[in-house]
Design an enzyme around this catalytic site. Structure first.
Site, PDB file in Angstrom:
ATOM      1  N   CYS A 288     -58.246 -63.722  47.344  1.00 56.43           N
ATOM      2  CA  CYS A 288     -57.344 -63.809  46.178  1.00 56.43           C
ATOM      3  C   CYS A 288     -58.131 -64.511  45.080  1.00 56.43           C
ATOM      4  O   CYS A 288     -57.858 -65.654  44.738  1.00 56.43           O
ATOM      5  CB  CYS A 288     -56.079 -64.587  46.514  1.00 56.43           C
ATOM      6  N   ALA A 289     -59.123 -63.830  44.523  1.00 53.76           N
ATOM      7  CA  ALA A 289     -60.177 -64.501  43.769  1.00 53.76           C
ATOM      8  C   ALA A 289     -59.821 -64.858  42.332  1.00 53.76           C
ATOM      9  O   ALA A 289     -60.488 -65.699  41.724  1.00 53.76           O
ATOM     10  CB  ALA A 289     -61.438 -63.642  43.776  1.00 53.76           C
ATOM     11  N   GLY A 292     -61.080 -66.838  39.179  1.00 54.02           N
ATOM     12  CA  GLY A 292     -62.508 -66.824  39.465  1.00 54.02           C
ATOM     13  C   GLY A 292     -63.190 -68.159  39.636  1.00 54.02           C
ATOM     14  O   GLY A 292     -64.385 -68.205  39.929  1.00 54.02           O
ATOM     15  N   GLY A 293     -62.458 -69.270  39.467  1.00 60.40           N
ATOM     16  CA  GLY A 293     -63.107 -70.577  39.567  1.00 60.40           C
ATOM     17  C   GLY A 293     -63.678 -70.850  40.950  1.00 60.40           C
ATOM     18  O   GLY A 293     -64.863 -71.197  41.093  1.00 60.40           O
ATOM     19  N   LYS A 294     -62.849 -70.706  41.980  1.00 63.50           N
ATOM     20  CA  LYS A 294     -63.340 -70.942  43.338  1.00 63.50           C
ATOM     21  C   LYS A 294     -64.379 -69.905  43.725  1.00 63.50           C
ATOM     22  O   LYS A 294     -65.358 -70.212  44.413  1.00 63.50           O
ATOM     23  CB  LYS A 294     -62.179 -70.932  44.335  1.00 63.50           C
ATOM     24  N   GLU A 313     -59.585 -59.200  44.148  1.00 63.12           N
ATOM     25  CA  GLU A 313     -58.411 -59.602  43.375  1.00 63.12           C
ATOM     26  C   GLU A 313     -57.549 -58.376  43.134  1.00 63.12           C
ATOM     27  O   GLU A 313     -58.057 -57.327  42.705  1.00 63.12           O
ATOM     28  CB  GLU A 313     -58.829 -60.233  42.050  1.00 63.12           C
ATOM     29  N   ASP A 339     -55.877 -54.999  47.180  1.00 64.28           N
ATOM     30  CA  ASP A 339     -54.736 -55.743  47.705  1.00 64.28           C
ATOM     31  C   ASP A 339     -55.144 -56.383  49.030  1.00 64.28           C
ATOM     32  O   ASP A 339     -55.483 -55.683  49.993  1.00 64.28           O
ATOM     33  CB  ASP A 339     -53.561 -54.783  47.905  1.00 64.28           C
ATOM     34  N   CYS A 409     -51.870 -73.989  45.530  1.00 63.57           N
ATOM     35  CA  CYS A 409     -51.712 -75.052  44.535  1.00 63.57           C
ATOM     36  C   CYS A 409     -50.237 -75.442  44.479  1.00 63.57           C
ATOM     37  O   CYS A 409     -49.604 -75.443  43.431  1.00 63.57           O
ATOM     38  CB  CYS A 409     -52.197 -74.594  43.167  1.00 63.57           C
TER      39      CYS A 409
END
Length: 472
Positions: A288-289, A292-294, A313, A339, A409
């Site tokens: 689940c990119a 894009g930070g992680k 993603e 998906d 989060c």
């Protein structure tokens, strides 16, 4: 030759045009976008500020004031609504939303800033004259004069129920969170009154901007050359900007060699990258990119080991953001739009898998204060099947001996431990690992084996992480 009669405020008094205050007009426009379009302030405000600077209307102090007015109003909206409700003769739902936005901006200036009372009232009335008209400006003036009769502590004493009578409702009014969010956070945090008050207060503090130096592309030493920059607390790649500032003005950020990334988010990626494996360490997946930070941090860490990251993603436009974040990575990687619950990859293809699943976002209320008013308890029911499905898919994607990181989060138990426990009941071929040793130096991580970070304890977003090994 007769003169055209001039409009007057009072008989015999010439009409005075309202003064246009660019700072308060911009703050009002931002609040209207949040209210009307369900926009997020952190996405709406930057382009408004940039446009104002380009027109020459704003300097740095103006931008700082506009930012404080927007975020301060949004963070304290629940408290301010209770105060306004005590000063009007009708239910708040019958007050036009634009009028309520002007009132909220005025109340924040009166109760939440050091702006003198006269200036707070007069500037709000002038704003009302510009954006609402003279008639409704009189209503704004009358309400704000009532508000100005007491300070914030005095108003809270009037509008919040006593803690002894209703602890959750008291905290909801005092700290400007919906009651159900207070209850959910308290359940997850545990403990008595002091801890939950510290957490709710931390949600209302302006968070520092945290940068990440992407390994192999930038160093923390380079970022520490930025004004008011200090090392991160826990991540070796983190640098904090203690006085805010504009990250986009920093060369390494502009070039994509560094990025803006909360330290809790960095710790999740680092813990997964550091988890011990049985067997090879060549293929990583971020399932689940977006945005894009992680993925960017994982790709850089993978490149140092000669591993390859696949960043997936579901939403094509978010996949585009991932591709932008990973551009220039020193090692091989791939970005796809797919998906995660119906993956195109074969089972058992990866050594490490991260699933940072969609959630209510209750762990990032410092950064998106408006989210607390948009979410509803029933949203949890909508996310639950997706979160479980993505974790099950991640366990299918990882090989025997590999490790999955399940992250959210949100600290809500229904999105964290409940998901992990339910999935593990279905998967006898998986076991949960103790994640705490993989966050070295980070205190107050609880009894494990999973990890819940907290704003008031760790200075991060309330990120959750469980590490799970595929065993059979």
């Amino acid at each position: 030759m007769s003169e055209t009669p001039r409009r007057t405020d009072k008989p015999g008094k010439p009409y005075r045009r309202p003064k246009k205050d660019p700072v308060r007009i911009l703050a009002f426009e931002a609040l209207r976008a949040v209210d009307e379009r369900d926009a997020y302030a952190n996405l709406v405000l930057p382009p408004l500020l940039r446009k104002a600077r380009e027109k020459g209307d704003f300097d740095g102090r103006d931008a700082a004031l506009a930012t404080e007015l927007v975020y301060g109003t949004l963070r304290r909206q629940g408290t301010y609504d209770a105060v306004i409700a005590a000063c009007v003769d009708r239910p708040l739902r019958e007050v036009d939303p634009p009028v309520l936005d002007v009132l909220s901006l005025g109340v924040h200036q009166l109760l939440g800033t050091r702006i003198p009372t006269h200036a707070a009232v007069s500037s709000s009335v002038e704003l009302a004259r510009v954006v609402l008209g003279d008639g409704r400006a009189k209503f704004v003036n009358a309400v704000l004069r009532k508000v100005a009769q007491d300070d914030l502590d005095g108003w809270i004493a009037k509008v919040a129920p006593p803690y002894e009578d209703d602890p959750e409702d008291h905290l909801a009014v005092v700290h400007s969170h919906p009651r159900w969010v207070v209850s959910a956070l308290w359940d997850s945090l545990g403990g008595g009154r002091a801890g939950i008050e510290e957490l709710l207060a931390a949600d209302n503090e302006r968070p520092e901007v945290t940068l990440v130096a992407r390994p192999g592309r930038a160093t923390t030493e380079e970022l520490l050359g930025t004004e008011a920059a200090v090392p991160g607390r826990w991540s070796p790649y983190a640098v904090r900007l203690t006085e805010g500032g504009e990250p986009g003005a920093i060369d390494a950020v502009r070039d994509g060699r560094a990025g803006v990334q909360d330290e809790g988010s960095q710790l999740v990626a680092l813990a997964l990258a550091g988890a011990p494996l049985d067997g090879p360490d060549e293929k990583w997946l971020d399932g689940c990119a977006g945005p894009g930070g992680k993925a960017a941090l994982l790709a850089a860490l993978a490149a140092e080991r000669g591993a390859v990251l696949l960043a997936s993603e579901k939403q094509p436009h978010r996949a585009g953001l991932v591709a932008k974040a990973l551009a220039g990575n020193p090692g091989p990687y791939q970005v796809i739009a797919a998906d995660g619950t119906k993956p195109p990859w074969r089972p058992g293809s990866f050594d490490r898998v991260l699933m940072d699943v969609p959630c209510t976002g209750l762990g990032a209320l410092r950064r998106r204060p408006e989210a607390r008013w948009r979410r509803r308890p029933e949203d949890l029911d909508g996310f639950a099947p997706l979160q479980r499905g993505l974790l099950l898919s991640a366990l299918d994607a990882v090989r025997v001996g590999g490790v999955v990181g399940y992250a959210t989060c949100s600290p809500h138990l229904a999105e964290t431990r409940a998901v992990v426990e339910d999935v593990l009941k279905q998967r006898p071929d998986a076991e949960i690992l103790d994640a705490r040793p993989l966050l070295p130096g980070v205190p107050d991580l609880g009894e494990g084996p999973d990890v819940q970070l907290w704003p008031h304890r760790h200075g991060t977003d309330a990120m959750y992480l469980a590490l799970i090994r595929r065993t059979g």
